[in-house]
Scaffold this active site. Structure first.
Site, PDB file in Angstrom:
ATOM      1  CD  GLU A   1      -9.057   3.743  -2.235  1.00 56.10           C
ATOM      2  OE1 GLU A   1     -10.008   3.210  -1.624  1.00 56.10           O
ATOM      3  OE2 GLU A   1      -8.119   4.323  -1.651  1.00 56.10           O
TER       4      GLU A   1
ATOM      5  CG  HIS B   1      -9.038  -2.322   3.494  1.00 59.04           C
ATOM      6  ND1 HIS B   1      -8.816  -2.307   2.126  1.00 59.04           N
ATOM      7  CD2 HIS B   1      -8.711  -1.072   3.937  1.00 59.04           C
ATOM      8  CE1 HIS B   1      -8.366  -1.116   1.778  1.00 59.04           C
ATOM      9  NE2 HIS B   1      -8.284  -0.359   2.844  1.00 59.04           N
ATOM     10  CG  ASP B   2     -11.544   0.999   2.812  1.00 62.21           C
ATOM     11  OD1 ASP B   2     -11.290   0.957   4.026  1.00 62.21           O
ATOM     12  OD2 ASP B   2     -10.821   1.580   1.981  1.00 62.21           O
TER      13      ASP B   2
ATOM     14  CG  ASP C   1      -5.323   5.012   0.753  1.00 63.11           C
ATOM     15  OD1 ASP C   1      -6.226   4.168   0.791  1.00 63.11           O
ATOM     16  OD2 ASP C   1      -5.333   6.054   1.433  1.00 63.11           O
TER      17      ASP C   1
ATOM     18  CG  ASP D   1      -2.368  -0.100   0.882  1.00 61.97           C
ATOM     19  OD1 ASP D   1      -2.815   0.679   0.027  1.00 61.97           O
ATOM     20  OD2 ASP D   1      -3.058  -0.959   1.450  1.00 61.97           O
TER      21      ASP D   1
END
Length: 592
Positions: A278, A352-353, A224, A111
């Site tokens: 993202e 994860h979100d 991210d 990440d």
């Protein structure tokens, strides 16, 4: 960024790349596997499960942040980009993980969280000094004093934040710092100040850090909220800020392509690595998407969009309504066709979100296994790189939260507390149902390895509750059952890898307006595959178009995969004029 083979090397004239043919497994380390009994998953715990990932058929691991962090946002608030969080282990542990993955021909992407840092990062602590060289590493502003009726919000009396933007995590997007006597921007938690990418020194330090990790041997980055790094000119140029009801140009900001293009030129060019950005927001145009991932774009390989995971969302974290299959088909088809042929999709239904995919898009009750397999079939038969979030491969479900104290996520806790304090919500019971559906903590409950105490995740007290259904839903039981969701994932992965048409083929949809059926073909040269999905808990009968009926009736048609066990009866009726799918049934045919 580089493709490993060219069209000229391939008889089907497809633009091959290893990351297009790969399956990505996302690891949220805090909840994956705990090796030392402190209740928190760690890197040695991941190492213990490398053979598990290899057996499943995984090609790439995406590792959520393991960097030094005070954990205001579970690792997405980074205090040191080149250190490993003590809870997760050491750099030696991380290097052993990388070596173990590479020994099994599994690549690792990390990440990259550089829209913001932690307020405990050395850059930020130094930036509090107005005379420091680091002052412009972040976005500092003076507040407004000309706002009628403003009562203040954790700032000086009669001084309002620089503008009216709100944080994604609730409250204003500005926090007042007593030491600096100024406000700093934080689009997320107040412990996550936004970096000022307008400052070339920030970009130099970020790019140098990326080089450092690449030289250690990683295989790429998941970036991210990367399309937030460029703020509107009124913010970055220190002009008096405007008053906005939203982020007024922060999403896909004015210089975002300059910054990501510079990253590509300085860091990623001529490296055989995989990058996925993202892209926060909704309904990005295909022109904008291709400006990131197209042949003449910024150099990213692929992106995450949010269109499909916003279909059931409302204004608040607790607002929920069921998604519409027609809209889901429309969104996926728009991206399948819009990026073809020069762009590439990232295929996901959970991470994860997001809540657990079988609870959100399937049926986590009577047809949990069937719908989990159907949703996996969808992801593995569309054009793009599929992502498996830990636990999806056994059909893990949402958690039955009963109180606010059971949650750990600031995106859930902060807005609920604000709403309770303001009286906007009278009690937790009013929002409990929506939080059970929407909260990110659904995805963050520990992986259910066995029916033992704490699901075999830890010998200690887990940092977040284990789902009580782990006695029925767990890896140990799934691996022993040939008809399990886990074993179906293995067959799906093998099927995808053995059929180029499912990777590179062109997508064509049928029955656009059907409320239960999703049907599409994938075409690559002379190869043709048909995918049929019944998104319903009842039988769905239908007639195929003439062209497909002729293909299916041909003696060369082959059922590659179906999600019903052979013991449940024949996979397809012999009369193709009266085809029917059982509840949550999926089938993949190779027609020619």
């Amino acid at each position: 960024m580089q493709d490993t083979t060219s069209e000229d090397d391939d008889p089907a004239h497809v633009d091959r790349a290893w990351w297009k043919e790969s399956v990505v497994y996302q690891i949220y380390p805090r909840s994956f596997n705990d090796s030392d009994g402190d209740g928190v998953g760690d890197i040695p715990g991941i190492i213990e499960k490398l053979d598990y990932l290899d057996d499943l058929g995984i090609d790439i691991v995406w590792l959520n942040p393991v960097y030094e962090s005070p954990n205001a946002d579970n690792g997405y608030d980074i205090a040191d980009y080149r250190s490993i969080m003590d809870e997760f282990g050491t750099m030696d542990d991380w290097e052993a993980l990388l070596e173990g993955l590479h020994e099994r021909d599994i690549r690792l992407i990390m990440d990259l969280v550089v829209n913001h840092s932690s307020d405990e990062h050395a850059w930020f602590t130094k930036s509090r000094d107005p005379d420091s060289d680091y002052r412009d590493y972040y976005i500092w502003r003076q507040g407004r004093t000309d706002v009628d009726g403003f009562t203040g919000h954790e700032g000086p009396e009669h001084e309002a934040p620089p503008n009216e933007w709100g944080s994604f995590f609730g409250g204003p997007a500005w926090a007042y710092d007593e030491e600096s006597e100024r406000w700093y921007m934080h689009l997320f938690d107040e412990k996550q100040p936004d970096l000022n990418w307008e400052n070339p020194d920030v970009r130099d330090d970020v790019f140098e850090m990326m080089e450092w990790w690449l030289e250690k041997g990683i295989d790429g980055f998941r970036m991210d909220v990367i399309n937030l790094v460029s703020k509107p000119d009124s913010i970055t140029q220190h002009d008096p800020p405007h008053v906005h009801d939203d982020f007024g140009g922060t999403i896909d900001g004015p210089k975002v392509h300059d910054y990501i293009g510079e990253m590509g030129d300085r860091v990623l060019a001529d490296r055989d690595v995989f990058t996925v950005g993202e892209m926060i927001g909704q309904e990005m145009s295909m022109e904008e998407a291709l400006s990131y991932v197209g042949e003449n774009g910024d150099g990213l390989d692929t992106l995450f969009h949010f269109d499909h995971v916003l279909l059931d969302q409302g204004e608040n974290i607790w607002d929920y309504h069921e998604y519409d299959l027609g809209e889901l088909k429309r969104v996926f088809s728009r991206w399948q066709n819009g990026l073809f042929p020069e762009g590439w999709n990232s295929l996901y239904l959970s991470n994860h979100d997001q809540p657990r995919l079988v609870s959100r898009f399937g049926d986590d009750g009577e047809y949990r296994e069937e719908s989990a397999k159907l949703l996996a079939t969808l992801l593995f038969t569309l054009r793009g790189t599929p992502y498996v979030f830990q636990g999806a491969e056994i059909g893990m479900t949402n958690y039955p939260f009963e109180s606010l104290s059971e949650f750990r996520d600031v995106e859930t806790i902060n807005p609920v507390r604000d709403a309770l304090d303001s009286g906007h919500v009278g009690s937790f019971e009013e929002v409990k149902g929506g939080l059970r559906e929407n909260s990110r903590d659904n995805a963050r409950t520990p992986v259910q390895w066995s029916d033992d105490e704490n699901a075999g995740f830890t010998d200690g007290e887990p940092w977040i509750n284990v789902n009580p259904n782990h006695q029925e839903i767990n890896v140990e039981a799934a691996r022993e059952d040939p008809a399990s969701v886990w074993n179906y994932y293995r067959r799906l992965i093998d099927t995808r890898k053995g059929n180029d048409v499912l990777v590179y083929g062109e997508y064509d949809q049928y029955y656009h307006d059907h409320g239960r059926l999703w049907a599409y073909t994938r075409t690559l040269g002379d190869e043709l595959a048909l995918v049929l999905l019944n998104f319903a808990e009842r039988k769905t009968a239908f007639e195929l178009p003439d062209s497909l009926r002729e293909e299916l009736d041909d003696t060369t048609a082959e059922l590659l995969l179906g999600n019903y066990d052979a013991a449940d009866g024949p996979p397809v009726e012999h009369d193709v004029d009266a085809l029917a799918l059982r509840p949550w049934e999926s089938r993949v045919y190779r027609l020619r």
